[in-house]
Design a protein around this motif. Structure first.
Motif, PDB file in Angstrom:
ATOM      1  N   LEU A  16       9.169  -4.510   7.244  1.00 10.52           N
ATOM      2  CA  LEU A  16       9.571  -3.425   6.356  1.00 10.52           C
ATOM      3  C   LEU A  16       8.400  -2.546   5.929  1.00 10.52           C
ATOM      4  O   LEU A  16       8.591  -1.403   5.528  1.00 10.52           O
ATOM      5  CB  LEU A  16      10.263  -3.994   5.112  1.00 10.52           C
ATOM      6  CG  LEU A  16      11.578  -4.716   5.371  1.00 10.52           C
ATOM      7  CD1 LEU A  16      12.077  -5.385   4.095  1.00 10.52           C
ATOM      8  CD2 LEU A  16      12.612  -3.758   5.923  1.00 10.52           C
ATOM      9  N   TYR A  17       7.185  -3.081   6.018  1.00  9.25           N
ATOM     10  CA  TYR A  17       5.988  -2.371   5.565  1.00  9.25           C
ATOM     11  C   TYR A  17       5.775  -1.064   6.328  1.00  9.25           C
ATOM     12  O   TYR A  17       5.571  -0.014   5.711  1.00  9.25           O
ATOM     13  CB  TYR A  17       4.764  -3.280   5.720  1.00  9.25           C
ATOM     14  CG  TYR A  17       3.458  -2.618   5.379  1.00  9.25           C
ATOM     15  CD1 TYR A  17       3.077  -2.455   4.053  1.00  9.25           C
ATOM     16  CD2 TYR A  17       2.595  -2.158   6.370  1.00  9.25           C
ATOM     17  CE1 TYR A  17       1.872  -1.854   3.724  1.00  9.25           C
ATOM     18  CE2 TYR A  17       1.395  -1.561   6.042  1.00  9.25           C
ATOM     19  CZ  TYR A  17       1.038  -1.416   4.721  1.00  9.25           C
ATOM     20  OH  TYR A  17      -0.156  -0.822   4.398  1.00  9.25           O
ATOM     21  N   GLY A  18       5.811  -1.123   7.640  1.00  9.30           N
ATOM     22  CA  GLY A  18       5.553   0.066   8.460  1.00  9.30           C
ATOM     23  C   GLY A  18       6.524   1.206   8.172  1.00  9.30           C
ATOM     24  O   GLY A  18       6.091   2.327   7.873  1.00  9.30           O
ATOM     25  N   PRO A  19       7.821   0.963   8.257  1.00  7.83           N
ATOM     26  CA  PRO A  19       8.770   2.042   7.964  1.00  7.83           C
ATOM     27  C   PRO A  19       8.661   2.563   6.523  1.00  7.83           C
ATOM     28  O   PRO A  19       8.756   3.767   6.290  1.00  7.83           O
ATOM     29  CB  PRO A  19      10.140   1.399   8.196  1.00  7.83           C
ATOM     30  CG  PRO A  19       9.879   0.270   9.129  1.00  7.83           C
ATOM     31  CD  PRO A  19       8.495  -0.226   8.789  1.00  7.83           C
ATOM     32  N   ALA A  20       8.434   1.666   5.567  1.00  9.69           N
ATOM     33  CA  ALA A  20       8.313   2.104   4.173  1.00  9.69           C
ATOM     34  C   ALA A  20       7.071   2.962   3.979  1.00  9.69           C
ATOM     35  O   ALA A  20       7.118   3.998   3.304  1.00  9.69           O
ATOM     36  CB  ALA A  20       8.283   0.892   3.235  1.00  9.69           C
ATOM     37  N   LEU A  21       5.960   2.548   4.582  1.00 10.08           N
ATOM     38  CA  LEU A  21       4.726   3.328   4.472  1.00 10.08           C
ATOM     39  C   LEU A  21       4.889   4.692   5.142  1.00 10.08           C
ATOM     40  O   LEU A  21       4.448   5.708   4.606  1.00 10.08           O
ATOM     41  CB  LEU A  21       3.557   2.568   5.085  1.00 10.08           C
ATOM     42  CG  LEU A  21       2.194   3.251   4.949  1.00 10.08           C
ATOM     43  CD1 LEU A  21       1.831   3.475   3.482  1.00 10.08           C
ATOM     44  CD2 LEU A  21       1.124   2.427   5.636  1.00 10.08           C
ATOM     45  N   HIS A  22       5.525   4.712   6.287  1.00  8.78           N
ATOM     46  CA  HIS A  22       5.748   5.996   6.975  1.00  8.78           C
ATOM     47  C   HIS A  22       6.612   6.926   6.121  1.00  8.78           C
ATOM     48  O   HIS A  22       6.309   8.120   6.003  1.00  8.78           O
ATOM     49  CB  HIS A  22       6.391   5.771   8.344  1.00  8.78           C
ATOM     50  CG  HIS A  22       6.667   7.050   9.064  1.00  8.78           C
ATOM     51  ND1 HIS A  22       5.662   7.829   9.578  1.00  8.78           N
ATOM     52  CD2 HIS A  22       7.820   7.693   9.313  1.00  8.78           C
ATOM     53  CE1 HIS A  22       6.189   8.909  10.132  1.00  8.78           C
ATOM     54  NE2 HIS A  22       7.500   8.846   9.986  1.00  8.78           N
ATOM     55  N   ARG A  23       7.664   6.382   5.518  1.00  6.53           N
ATOM     56  CA  ARG A  23       8.501   7.187   4.624  1.00  6.53           C
ATOM     57  C   ARG A  23       7.681   7.738   3.470  1.00  6.53           C
ATOM     58  O   ARG A  23       7.821   8.891   3.064  1.00  6.53           O
ATOM     59  CB  ARG A  23       9.679   6.365   4.093  1.00  6.53           C
ATOM     60  CG  ARG A  23      10.965   6.596   4.819  1.00  6.53           C
ATOM     61  CD  ARG A  23      12.172   6.012   4.078  1.00  6.53           C
ATOM     62  NE  ARG A  23      11.998   4.655   3.563  1.00  6.53           N
ATOM     63  CZ  ARG A  23      12.165   3.550   4.272  1.00  6.53           C
ATOM     64  NH1 ARG A  23      12.519   3.621   5.546  1.00  6.53           N
ATOM     65  NH2 ARG A  23      12.006   2.375   3.719  1.00  6.53           N
ATOM     66  N   GLY A  24       6.816   6.904   2.913  1.00  3.84           N
ATOM     67  CA  GLY A  24       5.955   7.341   1.817  1.00  3.84           C
ATOM     68  C   GLY A  24       4.982   8.424   2.251  1.00  3.84           C
ATOM     69  O   GLY A  24       4.785   9.408   1.539  1.00  3.84           O
ATOM     70  N   GLN A  25       4.384   8.248   3.438  1.00  3.84           N
ATOM     71  CA  GLN A  25       3.459   9.263   3.952  1.00  3.84           C
ATOM     72  C   GLN A  25       4.165  10.596   4.127  1.00  3.84           C
ATOM     73  O   GLN A  25       3.640  11.647   3.766  1.00  3.84           O
ATOM     74  CB  GLN A  25       2.864   8.818   5.289  1.00  3.84           C
ATOM     75  CG  GLN A  25       1.877   7.694   5.177  1.00  3.84           C
ATOM     76  CD  GLN A  25       1.413   7.193   6.536  1.00  3.84           C
ATOM     77  OE1 GLN A  25       2.064   7.431   7.554  1.00  3.84           O
ATOM     78  NE2 GLN A  25       0.298   6.491   6.561  1.00  3.84           N
ATOM     79  N   THR A  26       5.361  10.543   4.665  1.00  2.00           N
ATOM     80  CA  THR A  26       6.140  11.760   4.903  1.00  2.00           C
ATOM     81  C   THR A  26       6.534  12.409   3.570  1.00  2.00           C
ATOM     82  O   THR A  26       6.369  13.616   3.394  1.00  2.00           O
ATOM     83  CB  THR A  26       7.393  11.446   5.734  1.00  2.00           C
ATOM     84  OG1 THR A  26       6.985  10.842   6.964  1.00  2.00           O
ATOM     85  CG2 THR A  26       8.178  12.693   6.039  1.00  2.00           C
ATOM     86  N   ALA A  27       7.026  11.631   2.639  1.00  4.98           N
ATOM     87  CA  ALA A  27       7.481  12.166   1.358  1.00  4.98           C
ATOM     88  C   ALA A  27       6.319  12.700   0.513  1.00  4.98           C
ATOM     89  O   ALA A  27       6.485  13.683  -0.214  1.00  4.98           O
ATOM     90  CB  ALA A  27       8.239  11.095   0.579  1.00  4.98           C
ATOM     91  N   LEU A  28       5.157  12.054   0.621  1.00  4.57           N
ATOM     92  CA  LEU A  28       4.005  12.491  -0.163  1.00  4.57           C
ATOM     93  C   LEU A  28       3.225  13.613   0.508  1.00  4.57           C
ATOM     94  O   LEU A  28       2.390  14.244  -0.128  1.00  4.57           O
ATOM     95  CB  LEU A  28       3.076  11.300  -0.439  1.00  4.57           C
ATOM     96  CG  LEU A  28       3.649  10.237  -1.370  1.00  4.57           C
ATOM     97  CD1 LEU A  28       2.779   8.990  -1.362  1.00  4.57           C
ATOM     98  CD2 LEU A  28       3.789  10.789  -2.778  1.00  4.57           C
ATOM     99  N   GLY A  29       3.470  13.830   1.799  1.00  7.37           N
ATOM    100  CA  GLY A  29       2.837  14.939   2.497  1.00  7.37           C
ATOM    101  C   GLY A  29       1.425  14.689   2.983  1.00  7.37           C
ATOM    102  O   GLY A  29       0.808  15.572   3.559  1.00  7.37           O
ATOM    103  N   HIS A  30       0.895  13.506   2.762  1.00  6.68           N
ATOM    104  CA  HIS A  30      -0.466  13.200   3.225  1.00  6.68           C
ATOM    105  C   HIS A  30      -0.638  11.688   3.262  1.00  6.68           C
ATOM    106  O   HIS A  30      -0.294  11.003   2.294  1.00  6.68           O
ATOM    107  CB  HIS A  30      -1.499  13.814   2.278  1.00  6.68           C
ATOM    108  CG  HIS A  30      -2.864  13.904   2.857  1.00  6.68           C
ATOM    109  ND1 HIS A  30      -3.667  12.807   3.035  1.00  6.68           N
ATOM    110  CD2 HIS A  30      -3.561  14.969   3.309  1.00  6.68           C
ATOM    111  CE1 HIS A  30      -4.816  13.180   3.564  1.00  6.68           C
ATOM    112  NE2 HIS A  30      -4.770  14.499   3.739  1.00  6.68           N
TER     113      HIS A  30
END
Length: 97
Positions: A16-30
């Motif tokens: 779950l870590y990878g997809p959650a981190l990717h979602r966070g990166q996308t939502a935060l913009g950086h």
């Protein structure tokens, strides 16, 4: 046989870590914004929990310089390894903004 629960927990967490981190990166913009949030989570779990537990057990003393240096080096290497493995998702997060 109780080790199976630890293995299952690790698989679930890392899965779950990878997809959650990717979602966070996308939502935060950086990606570095997401890394800052990961650092905050690590601090809460990896610093505060052991401090509270060691204090409750009366064991928050007796750290040797050699032990602290070795454990800190190990933690640094682990963090660098994890940061390096999340590199390929960073450009995708920047493109989506």
């Amino acid at each position: 046989m109780s080790w199976v629960f630890f293995v299952a927990g690790a698989i679930l967490s890392w899965g779950l870590y990878g997809p959650a981190l990717h979602r966070g990166q996308t939502a935060l913009g950086h990606p570095l914004r997401a890394l800052l949030c990961v650092g905050a989570a690590y601090f809460l779990i990896a610093v505060l929990v052991p401090v509270v537990a060691l204090t409750a057990q009366g064991q928050l003393h007796g750290f040797s310089a050699r032990g602290v240096a070795a454990a800190t080096a190990g933690g640094t290497l682990g963090t660098l390894g994890r940061s390096a493995s999340s590199g390929p998702s960073a450009p995708a997060a920047r493109r989506s903004t």
